[in-house]
Design a protein around this motif. Structure first.
Motif, PDB file in Angstrom:
ATOM      1  N   ALA A  42     -67.961  55.313 -13.284  1.00 16.18           N
ATOM      2  CA  ALA A  42     -69.117  55.552 -12.404  1.00 16.18           C
ATOM      3  C   ALA A  42     -68.655  56.049 -11.040  1.00 16.18           C
ATOM      4  O   ALA A  42     -69.254  56.966 -10.464  1.00 16.18           O
TER       5      ALA A  42
ATOM      6  N   GLY B  38     -69.179  59.856  -9.107  1.00 15.26           N
ATOM      7  CA  GLY B  38     -69.651  60.076  -7.748  1.00 15.26           C
ATOM      8  C   GLY B  38     -68.639  60.764  -6.853  1.00 15.26           C
ATOM      9  O   GLY B  38     -68.898  60.980  -5.665  1.00 15.26           O
TER      10      GLY B  38
ATOM     11  N   GLU C  64     -71.908  54.443  -8.482  1.00 18.98           N
ATOM     12  CA  GLU C  64     -71.954  55.909  -8.513  1.00 18.98           C
ATOM     13  C   GLU C  64     -72.667  56.452  -7.281  1.00 18.98           C
ATOM     14  O   GLU C  64     -72.212  57.423  -6.661  1.00 18.98           O
ATOM     15  N   ARG C  65     -73.760  55.826  -6.886  1.00 18.87           N
ATOM     16  CA  ARG C  65     -74.509  56.274  -5.712  1.00 18.87           C
ATOM     17  C   ARG C  65     -73.672  56.120  -4.444  1.00 18.87           C
ATOM     18  O   ARG C  65     -73.652  57.018  -3.586  1.00 18.87           O
ATOM     19  N   ALA C  66     -72.958  54.991  -4.315  1.00 21.43           N
ATOM     20  CA  ALA C  66     -72.131  54.777  -3.130  1.00 21.43           C
ATOM     21  C   ALA C  66     -71.011  55.803  -3.052  1.00 21.43           C
ATOM     22  O   ALA C  66     -70.699  56.331  -1.976  1.00 21.43           O
TER      23      ALA C  66
ATOM     24  N   HIS D 276     -73.303  49.416 -11.952  1.00 24.80           N
ATOM     25  CA  HIS D 276     -72.794  50.732 -12.362  1.00 24.80           C
ATOM     26  C   HIS D 276     -73.528  51.844 -11.606  1.00 24.80           C
ATOM     27  O   HIS D 276     -72.910  52.772 -11.071  1.00 24.80           O
ATOM     28  N   ASP D 277     -74.847  51.722 -11.520  1.00 25.73           N
ATOM     29  CA  ASP D 277     -75.653  52.722 -10.812  1.00 25.73           C
ATOM     30  C   ASP D 277     -75.343  52.716  -9.317  1.00 25.73           C
ATOM     31  O   ASP D 277     -75.206  53.778  -8.685  1.00 25.73           O
ATOM     32  N   LEU D 278     -75.208  51.524  -8.735  1.00 30.61           N
ATOM     33  CA  LEU D 278     -74.932  51.418  -7.304  1.00 30.61           C
ATOM     34  C   LEU D 278     -73.571  52.011  -6.942  1.00 30.61           C
ATOM     35  O   LEU D 278     -73.416  52.652  -5.898  1.00 30.61           O
TER      36      LEU D 278
ATOM     37  N   LYS E 222     -70.976  58.832  -4.157  1.00 34.27           N
ATOM     38  CA  LYS E 222     -71.524  60.130  -3.750  1.00 34.27           C
ATOM     39  C   LYS E 222     -71.794  60.175  -2.246  1.00 34.27           C
ATOM     40  O   LYS E 222     -71.625  61.211  -1.600  1.00 34.27           O
ATOM     41  N   LEU E 223     -72.214  59.028  -1.704  1.00 32.82           N
ATOM     42  CA  LEU E 223     -72.583  58.980  -0.288  1.00 32.82           C
ATOM     43  C   LEU E 223     -71.383  58.769   0.642  1.00 32.82           C
ATOM     44  O   LEU E 223     -71.517  58.914   1.849  1.00 32.82           O
TER      45      LEU E 223
ATOM     46  N   CYS F  77     -61.420  53.812  -2.730  1.00 33.16           N
ATOM     47  CA  CYS F  77     -62.195  53.037  -3.704  1.00 33.16           C
ATOM     48  C   CYS F  77     -61.244  52.156  -4.504  1.00 33.16           C
ATOM     49  O   CYS F  77     -60.315  52.661  -5.150  1.00 33.16           O
TER      50      CYS F  77
END
Length: 238
Positions: free
Chosen positions: A168, A172, A133-135, A129-131, A137-138, A144
């Motif tokens: 998530a 992002g 959201e980070r991806a 879930h964290d990965l 954003k980047l 997706c």
């Protein structure tokens, strides 16, 4: 110093795949929990392995418990939530396919009892879930897609976990699209793909044993017991 007494559990949805796994793990492993009642839509035997069983219609008559663990269906969710609120006990739920009204009821209940609802209780999915959201954003502007696969008996699609991962991705800045596969006895697989011209990134979680979810729910129940009212995430409890 005396050891802490075991956390008294009510298992709601006891004859389902997750319910059976929870009962077996409490019987076979040291979990810090003790099952005092098991609830299912239909009961053929009143006591199994020392655990009394109750039908859903008999829910109000179950003995005292500290935490209810619910892996049932949306049509059975309202009753277990209401019981926990009435008795002031904690609730751990992994029931997916909830309506907007049921989700709102969860929020309302969290003002009076501690509860944890999650589409997936594995630590790996919490990290995924964290990965995601980070991806997202980047990688602004990338496509997706979220593809999930489960066993043929799973009713809701996309899965609750896929929708949570989609949330998530949206956080992002991505716009996720979903695809679902129902085949064989697949425990649970989730692929989140980000694609652009000439390249793509895939983030994947594969569960090969349902026990990881059951253990996560048991750990959550042990840690949720006696907490202050509120909604807790898996990451807060594991």
């Amino acid at each position: 110093m005396d050891a802490h007494p075991p956390v008294r559990l009510l298992i709601h949805g006891a004859t389902g795949r997750m319910g059976q796994a929870l009962l077996r793990l409490c019987r076979e492993e040291t979990t810090g929990c003790e099952v005092v009642a098991a609830v299912a839509r239909r009961v053929d035997t009143r006591v199994v392995d020392g655990v009394p069983r109750f039908t859903a219609a008999e829910l109000s008559g179950v003995p005292a418990f500290d935490v209810a663990i619910d892996f049932s269906l949306p049509e059975g969710f309202d009753a277990i939530l209401a019981l926990c609120v009435a008795r002031g006990t904690a609730l751990v739920s992994g029931t997916t396919g909830l309506s907007d009204a049921q989700k709102a009821a969860l929020d309302a209940a969290s003002t009076t009892i501690p509860l944890a609802w999650a589409s997936n209780f594995s630590l790996g999915v919490a990290v995924l879930h964290d990965l995601v959201e980070r991806a997202a954003k980047l990688l602004p502007g990338w496509d997706c897609d979220i593809v999930e696969a489960h066993h043929t008996r799973k009713l809701d699609a996309p899965s609750g976990t896929a929708l949570t991962l989609g949330t998530a991705a949206q956080a992002g800045g991505a716009d996720p699209h979903y695809a679902s596969i129902r085949a064989g006895d697949i425990v649970g697989e989730h692929l989140v793909q980000f694609a652009a011209a000439g390249e793509r990134i895939e983030l994947v979680h594969r569960a090969t044993n349902r026990d990881i979810f059951a253990r996560g729910a048991l750990h959550a129940a042990a840690r949720l017991n006696a907490r202050a009212p509120g909604r807790y995430r898996v990451a807060d409890l594991l």
